[in-house]
Motif scaffolding. Structure first.
Motif, PDB file in Angstrom:
ATOM      1  N   LEU A  31       0.820  -1.210   0.000  1.00 52.34           N
ATOM      2  CA  LEU A  31       0.000   0.000   0.000  1.00 52.34           C
ATOM      3  C   LEU A  31       0.855   1.261   0.000  1.00 52.34           C
ATOM      4  N   THR A  32       2.012   1.208   0.629  1.00 49.22           N
ATOM      5  CA  THR A  32       2.939   2.341   0.568  1.00 49.22           C
ATOM      6  C   THR A  32       3.426   2.568  -0.855  1.00 49.22           C
ATOM      7  N   SER A  33       3.665   1.479  -1.571  1.00 48.91           N
ATOM      8  CA  SER A  33       4.084   1.634  -2.968  1.00 48.91           C
ATOM      9  C   SER A  33       2.971   2.277  -3.799  1.00 48.91           C
ATOM     10  N   PHE A  34       1.712   1.947  -3.513  1.00 45.81           N
ATOM     11  CA  PHE A  34       0.602   2.604  -4.211  1.00 45.81           C
ATOM     12  C   PHE A  34       0.591   4.108  -3.927  1.00 45.81           C
ATOM     13  N   LEU A  35       0.848   4.476  -2.682  1.00 44.90           N
ATOM     14  CA  LEU A  35       0.882   5.901  -2.352  1.00 44.90           C
ATOM     15  C   LEU A  35       2.050   6.599  -3.037  1.00 44.90           C
ATOM     16  N   LEU A  36       3.187   5.933  -3.127  1.00 47.37           N
ATOM     17  CA  LEU A  36       4.334   6.527  -3.818  1.00 47.37           C
ATOM     18  C   LEU A  36       4.053   6.687  -5.313  1.00 47.37           C
ATOM     19  N   ILE A  37       3.336   5.738  -5.883  1.00 47.68           N
ATOM     20  CA  ILE A  37       2.935   5.874  -7.285  1.00 47.68           C
ATOM     21  C   ILE A  37       2.035   7.094  -7.448  1.00 47.68           C
ATOM     22  N   GLY A  38       1.123   7.298  -6.497  1.00 44.14           N
ATOM     23  CA  GLY A  38       0.247   8.467  -6.550  1.00 44.14           C
ATOM     24  C   GLY A  38       1.010   9.769  -6.434  1.00 44.14           C
ATOM     25  N   LEU A  39       1.996   9.801  -5.552  1.00 42.15           N
ATOM     26  CA  LEU A  39       2.813  11.008  -5.421  1.00 42.15           C
ATOM     27  C   LEU A  39       3.631  11.252  -6.693  1.00 42.15           C
ATOM     28  N   GLY A  40       4.164  10.182  -7.261  1.00 41.93           N
ATOM     29  CA  GLY A  40       4.889  10.315  -8.528  1.00 41.93           C
ATOM     30  C   GLY A  40       3.985  10.791  -9.643  1.00 41.93           C
ATOM     31  N   ASN A  42       1.314  12.658  -9.261  1.00 43.03           N
ATOM     32  CA  ASN A  42       1.061  14.076  -9.005  1.00 43.03           C
ATOM     33  C   ASN A  42       2.236  14.927  -9.475  1.00 43.03           C
ATOM     34  N   TRP A  43       3.445  14.497  -9.182  1.00 40.93           N
ATOM     35  CA  TRP A  43       4.624  15.233  -9.611  1.00 40.93           C
ATOM     36  C   TRP A  43       4.706  15.290 -11.143  1.00 40.93           C
ATOM     37  N   LEU A  44       4.420  14.152 -11.791  1.00 38.20           N
ATOM     38  CA  LEU A  44       4.461  14.090 -13.258  1.00 38.20           C
ATOM     39  C   LEU A  44       3.437  15.031 -13.881  1.00 38.20           C
ATOM     40  N   ILE A  45       2.243  15.085 -13.311  1.00 38.49           N
ATOM     41  CA  ILE A  45       1.209  15.990 -13.825  1.00 38.49           C
ATOM     42  C   ILE A  45       1.666  17.442 -13.700  1.00 38.49           C
ATOM     43  N   ALA A  54       0.307  25.247 -19.268  1.00 38.89           N
ATOM     44  CA  ALA A  54      -1.152  25.182 -19.187  1.00 38.89           C
ATOM     45  C   ALA A  54      -1.677  26.299 -18.291  1.00 38.89           C
ATOM     46  N   PRO A  55      -2.920  26.681 -18.499  1.00 39.06           N
ATOM     47  CA  PRO A  55      -3.510  27.708 -17.632  1.00 39.06           C
ATOM     48  C   PRO A  55      -3.561  27.221 -16.176  1.00 39.06           C
ATOM     49  N   GLU A  56      -3.567  28.179 -15.280  1.00 41.49           N
ATOM     50  CA  GLU A  56      -3.534  27.845 -13.856  1.00 41.49           C
ATOM     51  C   GLU A  56      -4.769  27.068 -13.419  1.00 41.49           C
ATOM     52  N   SER A  57      -5.906  27.337 -14.020  1.00 43.00           N
ATOM     53  CA  SER A  57      -7.129  26.615 -13.650  1.00 43.00           C
ATOM     54  C   SER A  57      -7.023  25.132 -14.001  1.00 43.00           C
ATOM     55  N   VAL A  58      -6.398  24.813 -15.128  1.00 44.36           N
ATOM     56  CA  VAL A  58      -6.204  23.409 -15.516  1.00 44.36           C
ATOM     57  C   VAL A  58      -5.239  22.734 -14.552  1.00 44.36           C
ATOM     58  N   GLU A  59      -4.178  23.452 -14.163  1.00 45.71           N
ATOM     59  CA  GLU A  59      -3.221  22.894 -13.209  1.00 45.71           C
ATOM     60  C   GLU A  59      -3.898  22.561 -11.889  1.00 45.71           C
ATOM     61  N   ARG A  60      -4.755  23.451 -11.418  1.00 47.46           N
ATOM     62  CA  ARG A  60      -5.450  23.222 -10.148  1.00 47.46           C
ATOM     63  C   ARG A  60      -6.343  21.992 -10.214  1.00 47.46           C
ATOM     64  N   VAL A  61      -7.099  21.854 -11.298  1.00 41.83           N
ATOM     65  CA  VAL A  61      -8.030  20.718 -11.423  1.00 41.83           C
ATOM     66  C   VAL A  61      -7.261  19.396 -11.488  1.00 41.83           C
ATOM     67  N   LEU A  62      -6.240  19.342 -12.331  1.00 46.12           N
ATOM     68  CA  LEU A  62      -5.505  18.097 -12.479  1.00 46.12           C
ATOM     69  C   LEU A  62      -4.707  17.745 -11.217  1.00 46.12           C
ATOM     70  N   SER A  63      -4.213  18.738 -10.521  1.00 44.75           N
ATOM     71  CA  SER A  63      -3.514  18.483  -9.268  1.00 44.75           C
ATOM     72  C   SER A  63      -4.484  17.929  -8.222  1.00 44.75           C
ATOM     73  N   TYR A  69      -6.628  10.852  -5.638  1.00 47.21           N
ATOM     74  CA  TYR A  69      -6.101   9.489  -5.751  1.00 47.21           C
ATOM     75  C   TYR A  69      -5.309   9.123  -4.504  1.00 47.21           C
ATOM     76  N   ILE A  70      -4.460  10.028  -4.054  1.00 39.96           N
ATOM     77  CA  ILE A  70      -3.633   9.755  -2.877  1.00 39.96           C
ATOM     78  C   ILE A  70      -4.510   9.555  -1.643  1.00 39.96           C
ATOM     79  N   PHE A  71      -5.527  10.392  -1.470  1.00 41.77           N
ATOM     80  CA  PHE A  71      -6.426  10.250  -0.328  1.00 41.77           C
ATOM     81  C   PHE A  71      -7.207   8.946  -0.385  1.00 41.77           C
ATOM     82  N   VAL A  72      -7.702   8.597  -1.554  1.00 40.35           N
ATOM     83  CA  VAL A  72      -8.477   7.356  -1.695  1.00 40.35           C
ATOM     84  C   VAL A  72      -7.609   6.140  -1.383  1.00 40.35           C
TER      85      VAL A  72
END
Length: 112
Positions: A31-40, A42-45, A54-63, A69-72
């Motif tokens: 499960l820790t590896s799943f969380l690290l994948i989620g953090l990676g 997020n960083w990639l996005i 990209a516009p700031e509004s798109v960055e906010r939504v995708l972030s 994902y990380i919370f779930v």
């Protein structure tokens, strides 16, 4: 040395406890590896959006999607770990109670 008698059920409960700890550690690592994948992810996005300017509004939504994902995964990890520990403990204790009754009879299930 009659006072130092080790029953088979004592050895079994030690083995069951050890198995429970090993399973819990393995589940935690997965499960820790799943969380690290989620953090990676997020960083990639964030990195991709900076490159694409990209516009700031798109960055906010995708972030936020990556953050959800990380919370779930974190909530699922907590619930899964708790339920697995509870189920393994109850199953192991059921087996232990059956073996403990045979120890009371001298370890031979009452057969002399």
């Amino acid at each position: 040395m009659n006072w130092l008698k080790i029953y088979p059920s004592t050895v079994d409960i030690i083995q069951l406890g050890f198995n429970l700890v090993i399973r819990t550690v393995f589940l935690t690592l997965v499960l820790t590896s799943f969380l690290l994948i989620g953090l990676g992810f997020n960083w990639l996005i964030n990195f991709s959006l900076e490159i694409l300017e990209a516009p700031e509004s798109v960055e906010r939504v995708l972030s936020q999607i990556a953050l959800v994902y990380i919370f779930v995964v974190g909530i699922a990890a907590t619930l899964t770990s708790t339920l697995v520990v509870i189920h393994l403990t109850t199953a192991d204790l059921r087996n232990f109670s059956a073996q403990a009754s045979s120890d009371e009879n001298g370890g031979n299930d009452g057969k002399n």
